[in-house]
Motif scaffolding. Structure first.
Motif, PDB file in Angstrom:
ATOM      1  N   LEU A   1       0.922  -1.196  -0.068  1.00 26.73           N
ATOM      2  CA  LEU A   1       0.016  -0.026   0.148  1.00 26.73           C
ATOM      3  C   LEU A   1       0.677   1.180   0.091  1.00 26.73           C
ATOM      4  O   LEU A   1       1.923   1.253   0.803  1.00 26.73           O
ATOM      5  CB  LEU A   1      -0.975   0.008   1.134  1.00 26.73           C
ATOM      6  CG  LEU A   1      -2.102  -0.837   1.207  1.00 26.73           C
ATOM      7  CD1 LEU A   1      -2.829  -0.777   2.452  1.00 26.73           C
ATOM      8  CD2 LEU A   1      -3.159  -0.427   0.032  1.00 26.73           C
ATOM      9  N   GLY A   2       0.404   2.326  -0.624  1.00 28.60           N
ATOM     10  CA  GLY A   2       1.028   3.428  -0.824  1.00 28.60           C
ATOM     11  C   GLY A   2       0.463   4.381   0.322  1.00 28.60           C
ATOM     12  O   GLY A   2      -0.503   3.944   1.150  1.00 28.60           O
ATOM     13  N   PRO A   3       0.886   5.704   0.669  1.00 24.79           N
ATOM     14  CA  PRO A   3       0.207   6.275   1.531  1.00 24.79           C
ATOM     15  C   PRO A   3      -1.411   6.764   1.607  1.00 24.79           C
ATOM     16  O   PRO A   3      -1.781   6.595   0.399  1.00 24.79           O
ATOM     17  CB  PRO A   3       0.896   7.784   1.287  1.00 24.79           C
ATOM     18  CG  PRO A   3       1.250   7.857  -0.028  1.00 24.79           C
ATOM     19  CD  PRO A   3       1.616   6.270  -0.256  1.00 24.79           C
ATOM     20  N   ASP A   4      -1.891   6.823   2.593  1.00 20.92           N
ATOM     21  CA  ASP A   4      -3.425   7.012   2.539  1.00 20.92           C
ATOM     22  C   ASP A   4      -3.715   8.479   2.722  1.00 20.92           C
ATOM     23  O   ASP A   4      -3.347   8.962   3.824  1.00 20.92           O
ATOM     24  CB  ASP A   4      -3.809   6.172   3.747  1.00 20.92           C
ATOM     25  CG  ASP A   4      -5.368   5.857   3.659  1.00 20.92           C
ATOM     26  OD1 ASP A   4      -5.997   6.969   3.175  1.00 20.92           O
ATOM     27  OD2 ASP A   4      -5.893   5.143   4.093  1.00 20.92           O
ATOM     28  N   PRO A   5      -4.680   8.863   1.570  1.00 17.04           N
ATOM     29  CA  PRO A   5      -5.163  10.438   1.877  1.00 17.04           C
ATOM     30  C   PRO A   5      -5.702  10.724   3.317  1.00 17.04           C
ATOM     31  O   PRO A   5      -6.076  12.093   3.653  1.00 17.04           O
ATOM     32  CB  PRO A   5      -5.737  10.513   0.852  1.00 17.04           C
ATOM     33  CG  PRO A   5      -5.417   9.731  -0.478  1.00 17.04           C
ATOM     34  CD  PRO A   5      -4.979   8.636   0.402  1.00 17.04           C
TER      35      PRO A   5
ATOM     36  N   ARG B   1       1.621  16.724   0.837  1.00 11.65           N
ATOM     37  CA  ARG B   1       1.707  17.005  -0.427  1.00 11.65           C
ATOM     38  C   ARG B   1       2.911  16.247  -1.152  1.00 11.65           C
ATOM     39  O   ARG B   1       2.993  16.105  -2.277  1.00 11.65           O
ATOM     40  CB  ARG B   1       1.913  18.667  -0.746  1.00 11.65           C
ATOM     41  CG  ARG B   1       2.136  19.113  -2.051  1.00 11.65           C
ATOM     42  CD  ARG B   1       0.998  18.947  -2.778  1.00 11.65           C
ATOM     43  NE  ARG B   1       1.107  18.902  -4.231  1.00 11.65           N
ATOM     44  CZ  ARG B   1       0.654  20.255  -4.990  1.00 11.65           C
ATOM     45  NH1 ARG B   1       0.034  21.102  -4.228  1.00 11.65           N
ATOM     46  NH2 ARG B   1       0.911  20.351  -6.431  1.00 11.65           N
ATOM     47  N   ALA B   2       4.092  16.040  -0.351  1.00 10.90           N
ATOM     48  CA  ALA B   2       5.068  15.256  -0.819  1.00 10.90           C
ATOM     49  C   ALA B   2       4.594  13.800  -1.153  1.00 10.90           C
ATOM     50  O   ALA B   2       4.982  13.306  -2.206  1.00 10.90           O
ATOM     51  CB  ALA B   2       6.378  15.417  -0.046  1.00 10.90           C
ATOM     52  N   ASP B   3       3.897  13.206  -0.431  1.00  3.74           N
ATOM     53  CA  ASP B   3       3.363  11.805  -0.646  1.00  3.74           C
ATOM     54  C   ASP B   3       2.513  11.889  -1.981  1.00  3.74           C
ATOM     55  O   ASP B   3       2.594  10.946  -2.880  1.00  3.74           O
ATOM     56  CB  ASP B   3       2.228  11.394   0.398  1.00  3.74           C
ATOM     57  CG  ASP B   3       3.119  11.353   1.731  1.00  3.74           C
ATOM     58  OD1 ASP B   3       4.350  10.874   1.754  1.00  3.74           O
ATOM     59  OD2 ASP B   3       2.437  11.482   2.969  1.00  3.74           O
ATOM     60  N   PHE B   4       1.701  12.791  -2.281  1.00  2.00           N
ATOM     61  CA  PHE B   4       0.793  13.032  -3.529  1.00  2.00           C
ATOM     62  C   PHE B   4       1.779  13.259  -4.526  1.00  2.00           C
ATOM     63  O   PHE B   4       1.701  12.535  -5.601  1.00  2.00           O
ATOM     64  CB  PHE B   4       0.149  14.314  -3.046  1.00  2.00           C
ATOM     65  CG  PHE B   4      -1.063  14.413  -4.187  1.00  2.00           C
ATOM     66  CD1 PHE B   4      -2.044  13.759  -4.417  1.00  2.00           C
ATOM     67  CD2 PHE B   4      -0.675  15.380  -5.434  1.00  2.00           C
ATOM     68  CE1 PHE B   4      -3.068  13.801  -5.633  1.00  2.00           C
ATOM     69  CE2 PHE B   4      -1.483  15.631  -6.154  1.00  2.00           C
ATOM     70  CZ  PHE B   4      -2.558  15.016  -6.492  1.00  2.00           C
ATOM     71  N   ASP B   5       2.680  14.018  -4.336  1.00  2.00           N
ATOM     72  CA  ASP B   5       3.641  14.518  -5.649  1.00  2.00           C
ATOM     73  C   ASP B   5       4.449  13.300  -5.904  1.00  2.00           C
ATOM     74  O   ASP B   5       4.676  12.973  -7.221  1.00  2.00           O
ATOM     75  CB  ASP B   5       4.519  15.658  -5.396  1.00  2.00           C
ATOM     76  CG  ASP B   5       3.731  16.832  -5.162  1.00  2.00           C
ATOM     77  OD1 ASP B   5       2.700  16.983  -5.786  1.00  2.00           O
ATOM     78  OD2 ASP B   5       4.499  17.746  -4.707  1.00  2.00           O
TER      79      ASP B   5
ATOM     80  N   SER C   1       0.125   3.673  -5.008  1.00  2.00           N
ATOM     81  CA  SER C   1       0.321   4.919  -5.099  1.00  2.00           C
ATOM     82  C   SER C   1      -0.331   5.751  -3.937  1.00  2.00           C
ATOM     83  O   SER C   1       0.200   6.498  -3.177  1.00  2.00           O
ATOM     84  CB  SER C   1       0.099   5.567  -6.353  1.00  2.00           C
ATOM     85  OG  SER C   1       0.761   5.048  -7.285  1.00  2.00           O
ATOM     86  N   LEU C   2      -1.734   5.382  -3.958  1.00  2.70           N
ATOM     87  CA  LEU C   2      -2.482   6.118  -3.105  1.00  2.70           C
ATOM     88  C   LEU C   2      -3.311   4.864  -2.305  1.00  2.70           C
ATOM     89  O   LEU C   2      -4.260   4.378  -3.176  1.00  2.70           O
ATOM     90  CB  LEU C   2      -3.184   7.283  -3.395  1.00  2.70           C
ATOM     91  CG  LEU C   2      -2.423   8.356  -4.088  1.00  2.70           C
ATOM     92  CD1 LEU C   2      -3.277   9.355  -4.646  1.00  2.70           C
ATOM     93  CD2 LEU C   2      -1.791   9.102  -2.856  1.00  2.70           C
ATOM     94  N   ALA C   3      -3.508   4.881  -1.074  1.00  5.51           N
ATOM     95  CA  ALA C   3      -4.297   3.800  -0.407  1.00  5.51           C
ATOM     96  C   ALA C   3      -5.826   4.181  -0.334  1.00  5.51           C
ATOM     97  O   ALA C   3      -6.044   5.213   0.070  1.00  5.51           O
ATOM     98  CB  ALA C   3      -3.781   3.097   0.670  1.00  5.51           C
ATOM     99  N   GLY C   4      -6.849   3.150  -0.749  1.00  6.53           N
ATOM    100  CA  GLY C   4      -8.160   3.347  -0.354  1.00  6.53           C
ATOM    101  C   GLY C   4      -8.902   3.919  -1.319  1.00  6.53           C
ATOM    102  O   GLY C   4     -10.128   4.046  -1.076  1.00  6.53           O
TER     103      GLY C   4
ATOM    104  N   TYR D   1     -14.806   7.073  -5.751  1.00  4.84           N
ATOM    105  CA  TYR D   1     -14.096   8.249  -5.250  1.00  4.84           C
ATOM    106  C   TYR D   1     -13.120   8.955  -6.283  1.00  4.84           C
ATOM    107  O   TYR D   1     -13.009  10.137  -6.135  1.00  4.84           O
ATOM    108  CB  TYR D   1     -13.670   8.018  -3.820  1.00  4.84           C
ATOM    109  CG  TYR D   1     -14.765   7.550  -2.834  1.00  4.84           C
ATOM    110  CD1 TYR D   1     -15.527   9.089  -2.460  1.00  4.84           C
ATOM    111  CD2 TYR D   1     -15.022   6.583  -2.342  1.00  4.84           C
ATOM    112  CE1 TYR D   1     -16.714   8.583  -1.749  1.00  4.84           C
ATOM    113  CE2 TYR D   1     -16.086   6.201  -1.680  1.00  4.84           C
ATOM    114  CZ  TYR D   1     -16.799   7.471  -1.122  1.00  4.84           C
ATOM    115  OH  TYR D   1     -17.826   7.034  -0.246  1.00  4.84           O
ATOM    116  N   SER D   2     -12.512   8.139  -7.137  1.00  4.28           N
ATOM    117  CA  SER D   2     -11.669   8.601  -8.066  1.00  4.28           C
ATOM    118  C   SER D   2     -12.399   9.746  -8.964  1.00  4.28           C
ATOM    119  O   SER D   2     -12.077  10.810  -9.373  1.00  4.28           O
ATOM    120  CB  SER D   2     -10.749   7.868  -8.659  1.00  4.28           C
ATOM    121  OG  SER D   2     -11.753   6.801  -9.644  1.00  4.28           O
TER     122      SER D   2
END
Length: 297
Positions: free
Chosen positions: A152-156, A163-167, A186-189, A194-195
């Protein structure tokens, strides 16, 4: 498909109702659900629940014996409670006398693939409504032993999401932004629904490549990602799990709204084909008026 807001609500309800209770019996009705054959779900009988956590779209139930039951709901999985002594068949609505099958009768509930009984209170059922089994269960020492959690990537939704996680997920990538939003590494959940909501809120085309977005596009997309996910989690909190799908559908502004007026500009929301499914967008707000292709159209 349950996404982080609904899965968080499920985890919260499980924690509220199950912590401190011991498993009395486990009935696995579909063997394909079990992903750790050497450690079957039945090995949890006698264990007492100590906590519940969400990892992306997965739930991890912790027990006092240090084991964890990790559940992936997949595309069509969900959960429900069954009162003690209540037969599964009793949950299937019966047609009104004299009514034909197509006269507005509710669909029968999805079948239970796993039934977990506790030392007190209602049993817990894991269901799957799909034509193929997408539900999965693992018994592990640590949730990270499940590959879907390890990757899993970082969770919003995480307060520490930056913002660094997002970038890092988007910067310079020649990949469609909708695909990146749904890419769990890339992004969890986040999933299809929701996209769609994030892209509509950000006024970004779902088929634009991340590398082609300008700085303002990235700013709007970051803000929308955080706001849509966290707002949905807050709005789902406290809603019983049997109403989560209904509330999710009702909350959508773009997803599932094809043919309806865009709440921002009034143009018609349209369908387009994305991967193996259908998604929605507003041509005026998101694609400069371009109509995206719909498979078979």
């Amino acid at each position: 498909m349950p996404e982080s807001p609904e899965v968080q609500a499920l985890a919260d309800e499980l924690a509220a109702r199950l912590v401190g209770r011991a498993i009395a019996a486990v009935d696995v009705l579909e063997f394909r659900v079990t992903k750790t054959r050497a450690r079957p779900l039945t090995s949890l009988v006698g264990e007492r629940v100590t906590g519940v956590a969400r990892h992306g779209k997965l739930v991890a139930v912790a027990f006092d014996g240090s084991e964890h039951l990790v559940v992936s709901l997949g595309r069509h999985g969900w959960a429900r409670w069954r009162a003690q002594g209540e037969a599964e068949a009793a949950q299937s609505p019966q047609p009104e006398p004299g009514a034909s099958p197509d006269q507005g009768q509710p669909e029968p509930p999805p079948p239970a693939l796993v039934v977990i009984e506790f030392d007190e209170g209602p049993a817990f059922e894991l269901t799957d409504a799909g034509g193929w089994v997408s539900l999965g269960g693992w018994v592990v020492d640590e949730p990270v032993e499940v590959p879907a959690i390890a990757g899993l990537g970082p969770d919003p939704a995480d307060p520490g999401f930056t913002r660094a996680d997002f970038d890092r997920a988007f910067a310079g990538r020649r990949k469609q932004v909708k695909a990146i939003l749904q890419e769990q590494e890339s992004l969890a959940g986040i999933g299809n629904a929701y996209s769609d909501e994030i892209l509509h809120a950000a006024r970004v085309s779902p088929v634009a490549h991340a590398a082609t977005l300008g700085a303002e596009d990235h700013d709007r997309l970051f803000a929308a990602t955080v706001d849509v996910v966290r707002s949905a989690i807050a709005e789902r909190r406290g809603i019983p799990i049997d109403r989560q799908k209904q509330v999710k559908v009702a909350s959508m502004r773009a997803h599932g709204r094809a043919g309806e007026a865009c709440p921002r500009c009034g143009d018609a929301i349209r369908d387009f084909t994305f991967a193996s499914t259908t998604a929605q967008y507003c041509p005026t707000c998101q694609t400069g008026g371009e109509v995206l292709p719909l498979k078979g159209a």
